[in-house]
Write an enzyme that holds these catalytic residues in place. Structure first.
Site, mmCIF file in Angstrom:
data_model
loop_
_atom_site.group_PDB
_atom_site.id
_atom_site.type_symbol
_atom_site.label_atom_id
_atom_site.label_comp_id
_atom_site.label_asym_id
_atom_site.label_seq_id
_atom_site.Cartn_x
_atom_site.Cartn_y
_atom_site.Cartn_z
ATOM 1 N N PHE A 56 0.682 -1.065 0.135
ATOM 2 C CA PHE A 56 0.294 0.058 0.210
ATOM 3 C C PHE A 56 0.815 0.944 -0.327
ATOM 4 O O PHE A 56 0.914 1.852 -1.188
ATOM 5 C CB PHE A 56 -1.152 -0.019 1.478
ATOM 6 C CG PHE A 56 -1.583 0.783 1.423
ATOM 7 C CD1 PHE A 56 -3.384 0.603 0.666
ATOM 8 C CD2 PHE A 56 -1.622 2.433 1.836
ATOM 9 C CE1 PHE A 56 -4.248 1.828 0.950
ATOM 10 C CE2 PHE A 56 -2.332 3.236 1.958
ATOM 11 C CZ PHE A 56 -4.212 3.494 0.706
ATOM 12 N N SER A 102 -4.334 11.918 9.343
ATOM 13 C CA SER A 102 -3.260 10.693 8.664
ATOM 14 C C SER A 102 -1.645 11.408 9.379
ATOM 15 O O SER A 102 -1.116 11.965 9.383
ATOM 16 C CB SER A 102 -2.659 9.870 7.423
ATOM 17 O OG SER A 102 -4.653 9.022 7.399
ATOM 18 N N GLU A 136 7.293 8.105 20.008
ATOM 19 C CA GLU A 136 6.569 8.039 20.895
ATOM 20 C C GLU A 136 5.565 6.023 20.194
ATOM 21 O O GLU A 136 6.476 6.599 18.821
ATOM 22 C CB GLU A 136 4.577 8.088 21.515
ATOM 23 C CG GLU A 136 4.491 9.974 21.879
ATOM 24 C CD GLU A 136 3.988 10.651 21.562
ATOM 25 O OE1 GLU A 136 2.226 9.815 21.943
ATOM 26 O OE2 GLU A 136 3.623 11.187 21.978
ATOM 27 N N LYS A 138 4.922 3.933 17.462
ATOM 28 C CA LYS A 138 3.472 3.582 17.348
ATOM 29 C C LYS A 138 2.450 2.353 17.260
ATOM 30 O O LYS A 138 2.589 1.601 16.711
ATOM 31 C CB LYS A 138 3.725 3.346 15.681
ATOM 32 C CG LYS A 138 2.781 3.734 14.221
ATOM 33 C CD LYS A 138 3.202 4.324 13.019
ATOM 34 C CE LYS A 138 1.900 3.739 12.093
ATOM 35 N NZ LYS A 138 0.573 3.391 11.871
ATOM 36 N N ASP A 140 -0.541 -0.246 16.451
ATOM 37 C CA ASP A 140 -1.367 -1.131 16.137
ATOM 38 C C ASP A 140 -2.491 -1.319 15.863
ATOM 39 O O ASP A 140 -3.024 -2.280 16.540
ATOM 40 C CB ASP A 140 0.042 -1.963 15.013
ATOM 41 C CG ASP A 140 -0.822 -2.097 14.093
ATOM 42 O OD1 ASP A 140 -1.331 -1.729 13.180
ATOM 43 O OD2 ASP A 140 -0.385 -3.919 13.498
ATOM 44 N N GLU A 204 -6.106 5.240 20.208
ATOM 45 C CA GLU A 204 -5.492 4.424 19.941
ATOM 46 C C GLU A 204 -6.386 3.108 20.524
ATOM 47 O O GLU A 204 -5.740 3.151 22.052
ATOM 48 C CB GLU A 204 -4.167 3.685 19.380
ATOM 49 C CG GLU A 204 -3.976 2.831 18.411
ATOM 50 C CD GLU A 204 -3.831 3.658 17.124
ATOM 51 O OE1 GLU A 204 -4.323 2.925 16.099
ATOM 52 O OE2 GLU A 204 -3.772 5.304 17.333
ATOM 53 N N LYS A 320 7.007 13.813 16.936
ATOM 54 C CA LYS A 320 6.497 14.752 16.704
ATOM 55 C C LYS A 320 7.631 15.910 17.007
ATOM 56 O O LYS A 320 8.179 15.698 17.825
ATOM 57 C CB LYS A 320 4.962 14.615 17.878
ATOM 58 C CG LYS A 320 4.084 13.278 17.605
ATOM 59 C CD LYS A 320 3.110 13.434 18.258
ATOM 60 C CE LYS A 320 1.931 12.006 17.630
ATOM 61 N NZ LYS A 320 1.163 12.070 19.259
ATOM 62 N N CYS A 438 0.108 -30.577 -15.426
ATOM 63 C CA CYS A 438 -0.463 -29.835 -14.095
ATOM 64 C C CYS A 438 -0.650 -30.721 -12.906
ATOM 65 O O CYS A 438 -1.528 -32.025 -13.301
ATOM 66 C CB CYS A 438 -1.934 -29.170 -14.816
ATOM 67 S SG CYS A 438 -2.799 -28.631 -13.282
ATOM 68 N N CYS A 441 -4.968 -32.107 -13.005
ATOM 69 C CA CYS A 441 -5.166 -32.738 -13.938
ATOM 70 C C CYS A 441 -4.416 -33.568 -15.337
ATOM 71 O O CYS A 441 -4.839 -34.156 -15.778
ATOM 72 C CB CYS A 441 -6.563 -31.473 -15.173
ATOM 73 S SG CYS A 441 -5.261 -30.197 -15.833
ATOM 74 N N CYS A 456 -1.405 -23.731 -16.965
ATOM 75 C CA CYS A 456 -2.402 -25.606 -17.276
ATOM 76 C C CYS A 456 -3.288 -24.769 -18.328
ATOM 77 O O CYS A 456 -4.487 -23.774 -18.010
ATOM 78 C CB CYS A 456 -3.109 -25.572 -16.108
ATOM 79 S SG CYS A 456 -4.024 -27.225 -16.786
ATOM 80 N N CYS A 461 -9.441 -28.199 -16.377
ATOM 81 C CA CYS A 461 -8.512 -29.257 -15.108
ATOM 82 C C CYS A 461 -9.905 -28.631 -13.732
ATOM 83 O O CYS A 461 -10.077 -27.436 -14.285
ATOM 84 C CB CYS A 461 -7.493 -27.561 -14.979
ATOM 85 S SG CYS A 461 -6.591 -27.597 -13.450
#
Length: 720
Positions: A56, A102, A136, A138, A140, A204, A320, A438, A441, A456, A461
């Protein structure tokens, strides 16, 4: 941001066109925005991530880079201009006292040092008077805002989209460390400063590791899927409609921010943390005030070294500017404060032994090597397998069966093989080779020129058939709830389903009710599908008949045809019949399709077995037409491209964009020769100038009013 290995082939198709898109910054930016919004929705709204945090972040960074080189592509709805998060309709919406932002990431010490140097320079740091930073951990977890009025707790809300969150007051009241009233010790320091009627603090909500393990151990007994990680468990627990469920989930909090510090008699973040403690809030004890990059580095190193000793998950350190005056001087970007940065940790790594590389066959025939290794506890859960993606990746990582390997969870979610410990490699180990046949199959396996994947080629299959069935019922395809992977496997084994048309012309509630679910009772007996569940599943099957052409095209699993492409094709042709009559060149002309996808569609529609399935779907009354709601406007602006610029006095930019798109128009962020009209509000700048240079018709807000009222461009035919 992902769980499991189910997305292996899907991810390959999502990112397969990067080279093509890279040639067009506009197209690539649009694709990146589309992907980021999908992934963010799955992560924030559904608590069901499908890609790693690292992936991401990579996409977001690429979008930032494109927009830096091409500022004209920056639009208000770009993901770079928004705060991550979503507001569901499950809870009452709550508007925050001030926006919850964010935080930008530093992925390594070099990026952290760049930020520190930039910040020091901006704030005039000197050896005699250095800028101070508060470091500090972070956490989760899930962001939350707590509001106190006259020192009494009155409301809790999730971060949501940053401006509006979800009202989760009843659930937060069950969290034991949330004070119902601010302690007198804290109030004493602000009484003369005018605390006033309310204060909103932020922090959090998280689930301790021991609580997460216990929760997942009880998943089977409770008849639910285990959570992927503590963060997802915390988010899912906080969003329960029944507060009694939340109360039994052992959630805790760390508070570290305030919406507005003005009423408080504190001037720094460090002082504020002490004030929070005095008020009775749970504040993380692992924090430090630093006055040099060296001290910041030391804090980050200590936090990483002792990470596993904590009973809660952290994925980095938040640095910060300590002074609130310094924070105010630096301000914010569109999505994040300039006075803070998150230094992200590399994922936790463990050693284990690779026992087998197994081949998994996907719905389009792609053969994916999967590593099977001795179970090992990583980032809060036990893992025993991880995808190796393709043979090139196996070679790059240089892993062999029998190796002692290093594994981690990418983004603390997806199991991943990092590589082998070469000094422990067995002397008799050999390189892994892809099979010639495969494994499902026995048909020949091919690797087309220019492709990474082995495939394949057999349309019979059984492994492909199973994956296609699972894809057909998935949420983004036909959305048939209740038909999961294991149950579909049982239906196939029982001879009840072999292709997607069988869901409609062969499967019945009676047959489904006697089928094993794939789960086993405490006594060791197969648990069968009950009559009530069978009836509900068949109701879902019935509803899916009306899903429409776009979902059918996506659900058929045509190679290279994703959600957006399926929608574009459905909107262009309107029916399966019209699409089947179109040649490859006509299909390629659809916006966002192109020759490669058109060839794949045409090839799929030339296979007799596929045509037979489509005909059976038609006979089973599955809609093969484009679906449009009764109140959806006619697509009178289809084929036109608009650009909005300047300040609109009567419309919000995103509302005007959505309204134009509802009439079938495309709304772009930049002006080109292909632009049909530019709608210019007050103080329009470079886009208006470029439109005038290119001779693109320019409309004002009055014309926009007429377009939105009638679906027609005033004098459009003359302008054209």
């Amino acid at each position: 941001m992902a769980s499991g290995n189910a997305q292996v082939e899907g991810q390959a198709s999502l990112f397969g066109d990067e080279d093509r898109l890279a040639a067009s910054p506009r197209a690539r930016a649009a694709e990146l925005n589309r992907l980021l919004n999908i992934y963010a929705y799955r992560y924030y709204a559904l608590d069901d991530p499908v890609v790693t945090d690292a992936e991401f972040d990579r996409l977001l960074r690429e979008l930032h880079a494109i927009e830096e080189l091409h500022p004209e592509l920056v639009s208000p709805d770009s993901y770079t201009q928004r705060v991550g998060g979503y507001v569901s309709d499950q809870f009452e919406p709550v508007r925050h006292a001030q926006r919850m932002y964010s935080i930008d990431d530093a992925m390594n010490l070099a990026e952290l040092d760049e930020w520190l140097a930039r910040t020091d320079e901006a704030l005039g740091s000197t050896p005699e008077h250095p800028v101070a930073y508060t470091c500090e951990l972070k956490i989760d977890g899930l962001g939350v805002a707590l509001t106190y009025r006259d020192a009494q707790f009155v409301r809790a809300a999730t971060r949501g989209d940053g401006t509006t969150g979800e009202n989760v007051t009843a659930n937060v009241l069950t969290i034991k460390d949330v004070p119902h009233a601010l302690a007198p010790e804290g109030l004493a320091s602000v009484a003369d400063a005018g605390l006033g009627h309310s204060v909103e603090v932020r922090g959090e909500v998280y689930m301790p590791k021991h609580s997460f393990v216990r929760l997942n151990e009880g998943a089977d007994a409770a008849g639910r899927e285990p959570f992927a990680n503590p963060r997802n468990a915390a988010a899912g627990s906080l969003r329960q409609k029944d507060p009694k469920v939340t109360a039994h989930r052992d959630l805790e909090t760390f508070i570290y921010a305030v919406a507005d510090e003005a009423p408080l008699s504190v001037t720094t973040q460090w002082q504020f943390l002490q004030w929070l403690r005095a008020c009775g809030f749970s504040v993380n004890p692992n924090a430090a005030r630093c006055t040099s990059a060296h001290e910041v580095h030391d804090f980050c190193a200590r936090a990483l070294a002792h990470r596993e000793e904590l009973d809660y998950d952290i994925d980095g350190v938040v640095v910060k500017v300590d002074s609130f005056a310094g924070q105010e001087a630096l301000g914010f970007t569109a999505r994040a404060p300039r006075w803070a940065i998150a230094f992200k940790f590399p994922p936790e790594e463990k050693r284990t032994v690779l026992r087998e590389i197994r081949i998994q066959v996907g719905r389009t025939g792609v053969l994916t090597p999967v590593a099977e290794f001795d179970p090992v506890l990583v980032a809060g859960s036990t893992i025993a397998r991880a995808t190796l993606h393709n043979i090139d990746e196996v070679r790059r990582k240089n892993v062999r069966v029998g190796d002692t390997i290093v594994v981690h969870k990418a983004g603390d979610v997806i199991p991943e093989v990092v590589g082998p410990v070469l000094e422990l490699r067995p002397a008799d180990s050999v390189d892994f080779e892809m099979p010639a046949l495969c494994p499902s199959c026995g048909s020949p396996v091919v690797r087309e020129e220019g492709e990474v994947a082995y495939r394949c080629v057999s349309i019979d299959c059984p492994a492909q058939a199973h994956e296609r069935l699972c894809h057909w019922v998935s949420r983004k395809a036909m959305d048939i709830d209740g038909l999961g992977d294991e149950l579909i496997g049982k239906l196939v084994a029982a001879g009840l389903v072999s292709d997607v048309a069988d869901f409609y012309d062969r499967l019945t509630a009676t047959a489904l009710a006697g089928c094993p679910t794939g789960r086993v009772s405490v006594a060791g007996d197969d648990i069968l599908v009950g009559k009530t569940i069978a009836a509900k599943v068949m109701e879902q099957v019935e509803q899916s008949r009306r899903a429409g052409l776009a979902r059918v095209l996506f659900g058929l699993g045509i190679r290279h045809v994703g959600e957006q492409v399926a929608r574009s094709i459905a909107r262009e042709f309107g029916s399966m019949g019209a699409l089947m009559e179109a040649d490859e060149e006509r299909i390629a002309a659809v916006e966002g399709v192109g020759p490669k996808i058109a060839h794949s569609v045409r090839e799929f529609l030339s296979v007799p077995e596929n045509l037979s399935v489509i005909e059976r779907l038609r006979e089973a009354r599955v809609s093969l037409e484009e679906q449009r709601s009764a109140d959806e406007p006619a697509q009178t602006l289809s084929g036109l491209t608009f650009v909005l610029t300047g300040t609109l006095e009567r419309h919000k930019r995103d509302e005007a964009k959505a309204a134009l798109q509802a009439f079938g128009a495309k709304v772009s962020g930049s002006v080109s020769k292909k632009t049909s009209y530019v709608i210019a509000g007050a103080a329009a700048g470079s886009k208006l100038t470029k439109a005038q240079q290119l001779g693109v018709p320019v409309l004002d807000e009055d014309a926009l009013e007429q377009i939105l009222a009638t679906g027609e461009v005033p004098g459009g035919e003359d302008d054209e």
